[in-house]
Design a protein around this motif. Structure first.
Motif, PDB file in Angstrom:
ATOM      1  N   ILE A 146       0.557  -1.532   3.550  1.00 50.56           N
ATOM      2  CA  ILE A 146      -0.504  -1.386   2.202  1.00 50.56           C
ATOM      3  C   ILE A 146      -1.888  -1.491   2.795  1.00 50.56           C
ATOM      4  N   VAL A 198       0.813   2.307  -2.138  1.00 51.17           N
ATOM      5  CA  VAL A 198       0.554   0.898  -2.675  1.00 51.17           C
ATOM      6  C   VAL A 198       1.342   0.592  -3.727  1.00 51.17           C
ATOM      7  N   LEU A 247       4.908  -0.246  -3.010  1.00 47.97           N
ATOM      8  CA  LEU A 247       5.143  -1.617  -2.073  1.00 47.97           C
ATOM      9  C   LEU A 247       4.670  -2.593  -3.043  1.00 47.97           C
ATOM     10  N   ALA A 248       3.534  -2.460  -3.666  1.00 51.99           N
ATOM     11  CA  ALA A 248       3.386  -3.801  -4.450  1.00 51.99           C
ATOM     12  C   ALA A 248       4.305  -4.049  -5.530  1.00 51.99           C
ATOM     13  N   GLY A 282       7.490   3.426   0.247  1.00 53.85           N
ATOM     14  CA  GLY A 282       6.103   3.012   0.086  1.00 53.85           C
ATOM     15  C   GLY A 282       5.512   2.826   1.647  1.00 53.85           C
ATOM     16  N   CYS A 324       2.335   4.998   3.055  1.00 61.31           N
ATOM     17  CA  CYS A 324       1.230   4.473   3.602  1.00 61.31           C
ATOM     18  C   CYS A 324       1.016   4.648   5.090  1.00 61.31           C
ATOM     19  N   LEU A 367      -6.939   1.725  -6.165  1.00 58.33           N
ATOM     20  CA  LEU A 367      -6.212   0.451  -5.827  1.00 58.33           C
ATOM     21  C   LEU A 367      -5.908  -0.280  -7.322  1.00 58.33           C
ATOM     22  N   LEU A 372      -4.690  -8.599  -4.335  1.00 51.52           N
ATOM     23  CA  LEU A 372      -3.822  -8.604  -3.118  1.00 51.52           C
ATOM     24  C   LEU A 372      -3.700 -10.078  -2.565  1.00 51.52           C
TER      25      LEU A 372
END
Length: 357
Positions: free
Chosen positions: A175, A199, A202-203, A225, A229, A282, A296
């Motif tokens: 990320i 992002v 993955l998140a 992801g 990235c 983001l 995050l």
């Protein structure tokens, strides 16, 4: 009046094989690269997987070299180069995380051998022409197209044994690549799309990976992801976050992915007011109306990741040393980097306080 689009974008020659069973296609990728004698690189803990890989390519496996180490110490790089020459290798298969792939990159840089990457973490370095090597306590990095793997195989089954804690820090590391790409001086609309999607993927995937490590769908989404990235990092210039992590890793030998995990929210908090478009992207990717740095930091806490440099082994007395190393060769950054600002950032990261701008 809107500002007309004005950017440069250099596509990298990426060949990616993704999905369950991707490892079974390794022999085809070796043939596609025209390789006849391949040295398999891995860390000591991945020896068993390296033997499986060697078995898949049969007589084309010239050797297994299980000596990859974190931050690619110069002596480890020299040993791999010597061994490649001894076995007359014409290429490498790097199996594992950033240590193995990083070692393969140095062999490619200094000995001219092409690499096939089989990543087992989410670090994303396999998608970049960025290399790094540590010598005398200093980590040097650079870019060279020769170190970009000629092929990357993403098989989610290879990450099932990756512990939840390592999965999280590896994913947060990836990320970080996309976060910095969004405010890089050479960002572009193409990279912006990839970074936001990387992002987001993955998140969303990491909590599912933590909940059920055997969930192949979640593992595959995390790899997707990580791919995006990593590709973002490969196409843009690194900024403050990576500079700090390289200083912390090369100078203090702190663990790579956990260090990225701890530093990311603080480096983003330092920059996000100076990069409102990146912060907005983001926010969309993370599904939050709050500032993305705090989100995050909260995500890392919910997933059980480390949130302080102190717990990674850094002493408070090292803060000024890292400030000096980081200021010695500054990277481009959306906000001016000052000694006072870095001390504030590192003090919060060291103690585990929430990020502040």
């Amino acid at each position: 009046m809107n500002t007309p689009l004005d950017f440069r974008y250099q596509a990298l020659p990426m060949r990616v094989v993704m999905g369950p069973g991707a490892l079974d296609r390794l022999a085809d990728e070796v043939d596609h690269a025209g390789l006849k004698r391949v040295m398999v690189l891995c860390s000591p803990g991945q020896r068993e997987l390296a033997e499986t890989v060697a078995g898949l390519i049969g007589a084309r496996a010239a050797d297994i070299h299980p000596h990859a180490r974190m931050h690619v110490p110069a002596e480890a790089a020299a040993g791999a180069r010597r061994r490649a020459k001894e076995v007359n290798a014409d290429g490498c298969v790097a199996v594992g995380g950033g240590s193995a792939i990083g070692l393969g990159k140095i062999v490619a840089l200094q000995y001219g051998l092409p690499i096939i990457a089989v990543p087992t973490t989410y670090a994303g370095s396999e998608m970049t022409p960025v290399w790094g090597m540590t010598e005398n306590g200093v980590k040097r990095t650079g870019r060279d197209p020769r170190v970009l793997p000629v092929s990357v195989l993403y098989d989610p089954a290879l990450t099932v044994t990756l512990p939840a804690a390592i999965s999280v820090t590896s994913g947060m590391n990836a990320i970080a690549h996309a976060v910095e790409a969004l405010y890089a001086p050479d960002a572009s609309p193409v990279i912006d799309l990839m970074a936001e999607e990387g992002v987001r993927a993955l998140a969303a995937a990491l909590p599912d990976v933590v909940a059920d490590g055997a969930d192949l769908d979640a593992r595959a989404r995390a790899q997707y992801g990580a791919w995006l990235c990593g590709a973002c990092l490969g196409a843009t210039t690194m900024s403050l976050h990576h500079k700090l992590c390289h200083a912390l890793g090369g100078t203090l030998d702190l663990p790579h992915a956990p260090t990225h995990t701890v530093v990311l929210p603080h480096a983003l908090a330092y920059n996000q007011d100076a990069a409102p478009k990146a912060a907005a992207a983001l926010g969309r990717a993370l599904g939050t109306s709050a500032d993305p740095a705090t989100h995050l930091w909260d995500l890392a806490g919910r997933l059980g990741a480390p949130r302080s440099l102190r717990e990674l082994g850094m002493a408070e007395s090292d803060i000024d040393r890292i400030v000096q190393v980081s200021l010695a060769n500054p990277y481009g950054n959306p906000r001016e980097v000052t000694a006072e600002g870095l001390r504030h950032l590192l003090s919060a990261a060291w103690s585990g306080q929430p990020p502040t701008s």
